[in-house]
Design a protein around this motif. Structure first.
Motif, PDB file in Angstrom:
ATOM      1  N   ARG A 461       0.580  -1.147   0.106  1.00 37.87           N
ATOM      2  CA  ARG A 461      -0.086   0.098  -0.107  1.00 37.87           C
ATOM      3  C   ARG A 461       0.753   1.249   0.097  1.00 37.87           C
ATOM      4  O   ARG A 461       1.957   1.318   0.534  1.00 37.87           O
ATOM      5  CB  ARG A 461      -0.977  -0.052   1.123  1.00 37.87           C
ATOM      6  N   TYR A 500      -2.939  -0.007  -4.243  1.00 34.00           N
ATOM      7  CA  TYR A 500      -2.618  -1.199  -3.595  1.00 34.00           C
ATOM      8  C   TYR A 500      -1.991  -2.056  -4.737  1.00 34.00           C
ATOM      9  O   TYR A 500      -2.640  -2.359  -5.801  1.00 34.00           O
ATOM     10  CB  TYR A 500      -3.539  -2.218  -2.988  1.00 34.00           C
ATOM     11  N   LEU A 529      -3.760   2.845   6.892  1.00 32.04           N
ATOM     12  CA  LEU A 529      -5.035   1.808   7.109  1.00 32.04           C
ATOM     13  C   LEU A 529      -5.241   1.544   8.931  1.00 32.04           C
ATOM     14  O   LEU A 529      -4.476   1.426   9.259  1.00 32.04           O
ATOM     15  CB  LEU A 529      -4.944   0.725   6.337  1.00 32.04           C
ATOM     16  N   TYR A 535      -9.478   4.878   6.347  1.00 35.73           N
ATOM     17  CA  TYR A 535      -8.066   5.103   5.977  1.00 35.73           C
ATOM     18  C   TYR A 535      -8.031   6.622   6.348  1.00 35.73           C
ATOM     19  O   TYR A 535      -8.813   7.394   6.412  1.00 35.73           O
ATOM     20  CB  TYR A 535      -7.910   5.257   4.484  1.00 35.73           C
ATOM     21  N   ALA A 550     -13.994   2.174   4.216  1.00 43.76           N
ATOM     22  CA  ALA A 550     -13.299   1.216   3.696  1.00 43.76           C
ATOM     23  C   ALA A 550     -13.352   1.096   2.290  1.00 43.76           C
ATOM     24  O   ALA A 550     -12.587   0.168   1.537  1.00 43.76           O
ATOM     25  CB  ALA A 550     -13.810  -0.162   4.239  1.00 43.76           C
TER      26      ALA A 550
END
Length: 580
Positions: A461, A500, A529, A535, A550
């Motif tokens: 990430r 990601y 995260l 986030y 999310a």
């Protein structure tokens, strides 16, 4: 006429040179501020009472207006040149003074021992100590006369979960406001056995920062997570870390020796934070500095993290070397010993020798004259492999280095493979699978393991700045899609991303597994995260951070202000440290 034109042109050239010189001087000054040590600790004192000559600590009373007695303790030398609170001997003397006051006894919930910022590390932290006749926790609520500031409620983290001795740092007092504080003693059955309310007028912030941020609601109806956002590296507020609640109210102003915290690592009821350009400190739940790690010839650069058991790893500059921001060091947490793990200019020497120093007319002009050929900005240690994953902004490349404690070697690299084409490092480039634009200028790269994936696969990430610039490799011009930013300033046509990647080490590939768009920031920034799935994303150039759900939808965004940008904003509930 021709002579006048030539004279006019000459004047324009001179003016341009003067303006460029002025820009460079200002930029150098602002960037240099990140490394400067605090030259004085501004303290508003109360009424002097006496000096404990044995430990050279001055005692004051009522440094602020309050309905309870408030004490203040200061090292006798706090106004002397070169003084710092980030000195273990100074901290031990302050702790001894605090213990002497505690030993007088007789402190109750309605007559507590109250000391403002006893260890010099948090301007609006109020230390409270008292005893009760029963086992309890202390819940407190803070309100002000300003109805636009919501009430703030927390359960203090004292020495025991339920005990008769109550000792904690009260977090949440609002600078520049009269705060009304209600303490409640709550037993194991949830009953309030006793309560007491007092008022305290808090001074303005030491930094001059506003006590609240402007908040904007997003489209998501998801709940925000519990905790405090902490903002680090705001360009004209170096030497501070600011802690904001979910309404954007400043609840704690942490004072550093300089620099910024980079990130905060939790160590039970203690934390670890960068507190100066070459200092990391271990700090107790009441603000006492327990240990200072002096990095000597190394200066921190933008990240530190957990290493193997008993070690920290950090990105640094060797101040005795030619280059900057290309070293990986380790710090032994017991002895404080500092060890160079990887000198990237040696590890990647064949590429390094083809680079040059940053020029005054380059994209990163504020670094003119520096050999910033790699510019590492995040690090994560992988213990099972004795490896690190680091992020290089200057090359827009993520690099995995294995065997860092023995014989460091590159394992793989991820980025635009065209950048490394024709070099010996092309062999390490993982192959991109799928049609997407790879990351450019990325920050805050994090490895995420997932038990559902086969061995050899994991996620990365990152905050993909989606900004291309390189100031140290002449002659290379990439072929970029229009979606990649090339402007340092805000550009409404460009977005940054939370990316990601799915990495498959077995196949030697990476692919884009998921992403969502966030405000464009050419440099700095981060994406975190949270445990509940939300986030926290900071876009440092437009100076906004937000909490997203999310699915990557914005819940709430906050606007802050700094001279240039804000490096990183993260969030923690600080349970086990300040709170229960």
């Amino acid at each position: 006429m021709k002579k006048k034109i030539l004279v006019g042109a000459a004047i324009l050239v001179v003016l341009a040179a003067v303006i460029l010189t002025g820009v460079l001087v200002v930029s150098k000054y602002l960037v240099g501020g990140e490394k400067r040590t605090r030259d004085k600790w501004e303290v508003e004192t109360g009424t002097y009472t006496f000096t404990d000559d044995e430990i050279n600590v001055q005692m004051y009373r009522q440094p602020v207006e309050a309905s309870i007695e408030v004490a203040q303790i200061l090292p006798g030398e706090y106004e002397q040149e070169g003084f710092t609170y980030y000195d273990e001997e100074v901290q031990q003397r302050l702790a001894q003074s605090l213990m002497t006051m505690m030993d007088r006894g007789g402190f109750t919930i309605s007559e507590p021992l109250a000391v403002l910022n006893p260890f010099g590390t948090g301007s609006n932290g109020l230390y409270l100590y008292f005893t009760t006749d029963y086992n309890c926790q202390i819940r407190y609520t803070i309100t002000t006369d300003d109805e636009s500031i919501p009430a703030y409620t927390a359960t203090a983290n004292s020495a025991q979960e339920y005990g008769k001795v109550q000792e904690f740092l009260l977090i949440g007092l609002v600078a520049g406001q009269e705060n009304q504080v209600t303490l409640e003693a709550v037993n194991k059955q949830g009953e309030v056995k006793e309560s007491f309310t007092f008022t305290i007028q808090m001074p303005e912030t030491t930094s001059g920062h506003a006590n609240r941020l402007e908040a904007t609601e997003g489209d998501s109806t998801a709940e925000m997570s519990e905790g405090l956002f902490y903002a680090m590296g705001l360009s004209d507020y170096y030497g501070y870390t600011f802690f904001f609640d979910n309404d954007g109210i400043l609840r704690y102003e942490m004072l550093l020796d300089g620099y910024h915290s980079d990130r905060i690592l939790s160590l039970g009821d203690q934390i670890l934070a960068c507190v100066g350009s070459n200092k990391i400190a271990r700090i107790s739940r009441i603000g006492q500095v327990l240990q200072v790690y002096d990095l000597g010839r190394f200066e921190l650069h933008h990240d530190f993290n957990w290493g193997p058991d008993g070690e920290l790893v950090a990105l640094a500059t060797n101040t005795e070397g030619e280059t900057v921001e290309d070293q990986l060091i380790s710090i032994d947490m017991e002895s404080g010993e500092v060890t160079l793990l990887v000198d990237f200019s040696a590890l990647m020497n064949d590429y390094f020798v083809t680079t040059e120093k940053v020029a005054a007319n380059s994209s990163f002009f504020w670094q003119a004259g520096l050999w910033d050929w790699l510019h590492l900005n995040s690090v994560q240690y992988l213990e099972e492999e004795d490896a690190v994953v680091v992020s290089s902004r200057e090359t827009s490349t993520i690099i995995k280095v294995k065997n860092v404690h023995e014989e460091p070697a590159i394992d793989w690299m991820i980025g635009d493979d065209a950048f490394w084409e024709g070099t010996e490092f092309a062999q390490y480039s993982l192959t991109q699978e799928g049609d997407f634009t790879p990351q450019y200028g990325q920050h805050d790269v994090t490895v995420i393991y997932d038990d559902s994936l086969p061995e050899g696969q994991y996620y990365l990430r990152m905050f993909d700045n989606n900004y291309w610039a390189n100031s140290t490799r002449a002659g290379y011009t990439p072929s970029l899609p229009d979606s990649v930013g090339q402007a340092l300033t805000e550009d409404e046509s460009i977005v940054s991303h939370v990316y990601y990647y799915l990495v498959d080490e077995n196949a030697g590939t990476f692919q884009l597994a998921w992403s969502f768009d966030v405000p464009y920031s050419s440099v700095v920034s981060n994406a975190q995260l949270l445990e509940g799935g939300n986030y926290v994303v900071n876009s440092g150039v437009p100076q906004v951070y937000g909490e997203y759900d999310a699915e990557g939808n914005l819940i709430r965004q906050f606007q802050y202000h700094s001279m240039m940008n804000g490096y990183r904003v993260m969030k923690d509930d600080f349970v086990g440290y300040w709170f229960r």
